[in-house]
Design a protein around this motif. Structure first.
Motif, mmCIF file in Angstrom:
data_model
loop_
_atom_site.group_PDB
_atom_site.id
_atom_site.type_symbol
_atom_site.label_atom_id
_atom_site.label_comp_id
_atom_site.label_asym_id
_atom_site.label_seq_id
_atom_site.Cartn_x
_atom_site.Cartn_y
_atom_site.Cartn_z
ATOM 1 N N ALA A 189 0.836 -1.116 -0.227
ATOM 2 C CA ALA A 189 -0.003 -0.250 0.257
ATOM 3 C C ALA A 189 0.373 1.545 -0.106
ATOM 4 O O ALA A 189 0.398 2.577 -0.446
ATOM 5 C CB ALA A 189 -0.938 0.382 1.212
ATOM 6 N N PHE A 190 2.073 1.534 0.561
ATOM 7 C CA PHE A 190 3.117 2.415 0.220
ATOM 8 C C PHE A 190 4.128 1.693 -0.708
ATOM 9 O O PHE A 190 4.897 1.884 -0.571
ATOM 10 C CB PHE A 190 3.891 2.441 1.817
ATOM 11 N N THR A 191 4.075 3.190 -1.278
ATOM 12 C CA THR A 191 5.526 2.959 -2.619
ATOM 13 C C THR A 191 5.820 4.438 -1.717
ATOM 14 O O THR A 191 5.828 5.248 -0.754
ATOM 15 C CB THR A 191 4.305 3.129 -4.293
ATOM 16 N N THR A 192 7.150 4.677 -3.510
ATOM 17 C CA THR A 192 7.480 5.732 -3.475
ATOM 18 C C THR A 192 7.031 6.911 -3.486
ATOM 19 O O THR A 192 7.727 8.003 -3.027
ATOM 20 C CB THR A 192 8.843 5.745 -4.000
ATOM 21 N N SER A 193 5.836 7.040 -4.014
ATOM 22 C CA SER A 193 5.784 8.393 -4.250
ATOM 23 C C SER A 193 4.382 8.619 -2.951
ATOM 24 O O SER A 193 3.685 10.249 -3.066
ATOM 25 C CB SER A 193 4.806 7.870 -5.166
ATOM 26 N N ASN A 194 4.811 7.558 -1.865
ATOM 27 C CA ASN A 194 3.183 8.109 -0.961
ATOM 28 C C ASN A 194 3.704 9.222 -0.113
ATOM 29 O O ASN A 194 5.125 9.318 0.401
ATOM 30 C CB ASN A 194 3.090 7.223 0.003
ATOM 31 N N SER A 195 2.605 10.163 0.525
ATOM 32 C CA SER A 195 3.629 11.735 1.497
ATOM 33 C C SER A 195 3.963 11.568 2.238
ATOM 34 O O SER A 195 4.605 11.344 2.762
ATOM 35 C CB SER A 195 1.877 12.077 0.864
ATOM 36 N N TYR A 196 3.767 9.995 3.052
ATOM 37 C CA TYR A 196 3.931 9.252 4.546
ATOM 38 C C TYR A 196 5.514 9.202 3.772
ATOM 39 O O TYR A 196 6.394 9.761 5.052
ATOM 40 C CB TYR A 196 3.051 8.139 5.073
ATOM 41 N N VAL A 197 6.152 8.374 3.355
ATOM 42 C CA VAL A 197 7.380 7.693 2.498
ATOM 43 C C VAL A 197 8.014 9.124 2.488
ATOM 44 O O VAL A 197 9.061 9.666 3.033
ATOM 45 C CB VAL A 197 7.378 7.250 2.037
ATOM 46 N N GLN A 198 7.661 10.224 1.856
ATOM 47 C CA GLN A 198 8.339 11.442 1.282
ATOM 48 C C GLN A 198 8.654 12.215 2.332
ATOM 49 O O GLN A 198 9.554 12.595 2.701
ATOM 50 C CB GLN A 198 7.744 11.823 0.324
ATOM 51 N N ASN A 199 7.445 12.819 3.443
ATOM 52 C CA ASN A 199 7.475 13.606 3.906
ATOM 53 C C ASN A 199 8.497 12.683 5.447
ATOM 54 O O ASN A 199 8.932 13.307 6.455
ATOM 55 C CB ASN A 199 6.642 14.036 4.456
ATOM 56 N N THR A 200 8.155 11.433 5.489
ATOM 57 C CA THR A 200 9.490 11.023 6.842
ATOM 58 C C THR A 200 10.782 11.575 6.375
ATOM 59 O O THR A 200 11.045 11.682 6.940
ATOM 60 C CB THR A 200 8.926 9.354 7.137
ATOM 61 N N TRP A 201 11.004 10.684 4.801
ATOM 62 C CA TRP A 201 12.378 11.072 4.621
ATOM 63 C C TRP A 201 12.589 12.469 4.385
ATOM 64 O O TRP A 201 14.054 13.157 5.471
ATOM 65 C CB TRP A 201 12.323 10.691 3.307
ATOM 66 N N ALA A 202 11.647 13.267 4.663
ATOM 67 C CA ALA A 202 12.253 14.724 4.022
ATOM 68 C C ALA A 202 12.474 15.701 6.173
ATOM 69 O O ALA A 202 13.260 16.223 6.505
ATOM 70 C CB ALA A 202 11.074 15.486 3.790
ATOM 71 N N ALA A 203 11.860 15.202 6.600
ATOM 72 C CA ALA A 203 11.731 15.284 7.944
ATOM 73 C C ALA A 203 12.928 15.108 8.751
ATOM 74 O O ALA A 203 13.919 15.984 9.656
ATOM 75 C CB ALA A 203 10.448 14.976 8.897
#
Length: 423
Positions: A1-15
């Motif tokens: 359900a979680f792909t590389t474009s998922n906002s949780y994945v991206q936002n966690t990386w950025a944070a």
């Protein structure tokens, strides 16, 4: 359900990388100024440097264990390079960097009860915090995917330093943990690393209030009462076969009903009928952050998405279980110290004095494999819904297997549920 474009994945990386930048910036600025400080201020500055390096290690640890191959940014200047020039560091090098930061912090920081230089040491990193974190780092390093089993001995040694220091302990009551964290009460006895979201006043502005979502999204369902309280969406549901298996294996474990709610508040606490947890009627949710049961003040002022409940990143009980696991791995079977560590956690979970032996609860001498499974179960019970299970399953090398088995358990429990096949 979680792909590389998922906002949780991206936002966690950025944070996490933003936090690393802040830590690098703080370290560089303070190191440049320290030479001008007097002796007393230099001593205090050294503590803050150690704390910043400990936090940087935590951020890198989260990055490497979630994402695997990451860029190692060790200075602020590196952050301004063209992203196309970044390369993936060898995960072993990332772990070595984390280890170096934590060893520095261990050498410099005092235990929470001995911190005399910082005016207020609540929710600040201490020697106990970084010793516990390094224990977890070594245990993760020893497991999949890197499988550097030499780190098991270091995990055991590091945990032993913390345990034998006598500076930390289990709270007598398991439930007290949740009363504390729901009300901003910091008890350094068991709380090693805890994120404080608690605010004595609430302005209603997300940019000004240190608020989170603990208990709102992962708590007990609550309906709104206008002018008195906001609602809780309670989006996180408990996989019911886990509850049933826990109840079957450990029927008298008090942690189960303190961790899993079979009720909701609509508008009062409504206990569901015996079929509530069956089939499509399941409403079981995590109960550790029950806003109606534990939060004493201010929660009614927050909206349906935000709360001021704190979050445990690392507890002393976790370190005891890691210590037991590491000893079992080092000696190919549980030692007396390994049994003592896990049994303290079990006794407390059953509501018994954790320092007093209990033949009805205590685990006895067993094989390496049986003890390994016992530790895996105990971590599921003690740390349920605290964000550690997926990472545990990954480092044990059984993540995919566990997902498939969970799917089969759900289908076996509710075959008419028309679930999407997971193979």
């Amino acid at each position: 359900a979680f792909t590389t474009s998922n906002s949780y994945v991206q936002n966690t990386w950025a944070a996490l990388y933003n936090a690393i930048y802040d830590a690098n910036d703080f370290i560089e600025r303070l190191e440049a100024k320290m030479i001008t400080y007097n002796t007393e201020d230099q001593a205090l500055a050294k503590l803050y440097l150690a704390e910043a390096r400990g936090l940087r290690a935590l951020y890198y640890f989260e990055l490497v264990r979630w994402y695997g191959h990451i860029a190692l940014i060790t200075s602020t200047s590196e952050s301004y390079k063209n992203p196309e020039t970044f390369v993936q560091a060898d995960p072993t090098d990332v772990y070595k960097y984390i280890e170096n930061d934590l060893k520095y912090a261990i050498d410099v920081l005092p235990y929470a009860t001995e911190d005399e230089l910082r005016g207020d040491n609540k929710f600040r990193l201490s020697k106990g915090a970084v010793l516990g974190l390094l224990t977890r780092v070594y245990a993760t390093w020893a497991g999949a995917p890197l499988k550097d089993t030499s780190k098991w001995e270091l995990a055991a040694q590091t945990a032993s330093l913390l345990i034998n220091s006598g500076k930390h302990r289990l709270l007598d009551s398991y439930e007290q943990l949740w009363k504390n964290t729901c009300n901003g009460v910091w008890d350094p006895a068991e709380s090693l690393i805890e994120v404080s979201f608690f605010a004595p006043t609430v302005t209603g502005s997300a940019s000004e209030d240190p608020c989170g979502r603990i208990g709102k999204w992962n708590g007990v369902a609550v309906s709104e009462i206008e002018g008195k309280r906001a609602s809780n969406s309670a989006n996180v549901k408990v996989i019911h076969p886990f509850y049933l298996r826990w109840k079957e294996k450990e029927p008298n474990d008090l942690r189960r009903d303190l961790s899993i709610a079979n009720y909701k508040y609509a508008p009062n606490k409504i206990l569901e009928d015996p079929s509530a947890g069956q089939k499509n009627k399941q409403i079981y949710t995590p109960a550790k952050w029950d806003t109606e049961k534990y939060v004493e003040q201010h929660n009614s002022l927050l909206n349906k998405d935000k709360s001021n409940i704190n979050w445990y990143i690392l507890r002393y009980a976790d370190v005891l279980l890691l210590y037991a696991e590491a000893l079992n791995e080092c000696h190919n079977g549980p030692t007396s110290d390994a049994l003592a560590a896990i049994n303290m956690v079990r006794r407390r979970g059953y509501g018994k004095p954790y320092l007093t032996g209990n033949s009805a609860i205590d685990l006895k001498t067993m094989s390496y494999e049986d003890f390994k499974k016992a530790v895996q179960n105990e971590r599921a019970y003690e740390l349920a819904f605290e964000g550690q299970r997926r990472q545990d399953l990954v480092r044990w090398g059984i993540y995919y297997e566990s997902i498939v088995n969970t799917y089969k358990d759900i289908v076996g429990w509710y075959p008419e549920g028309n679930f999407i096949a997971y193979t």
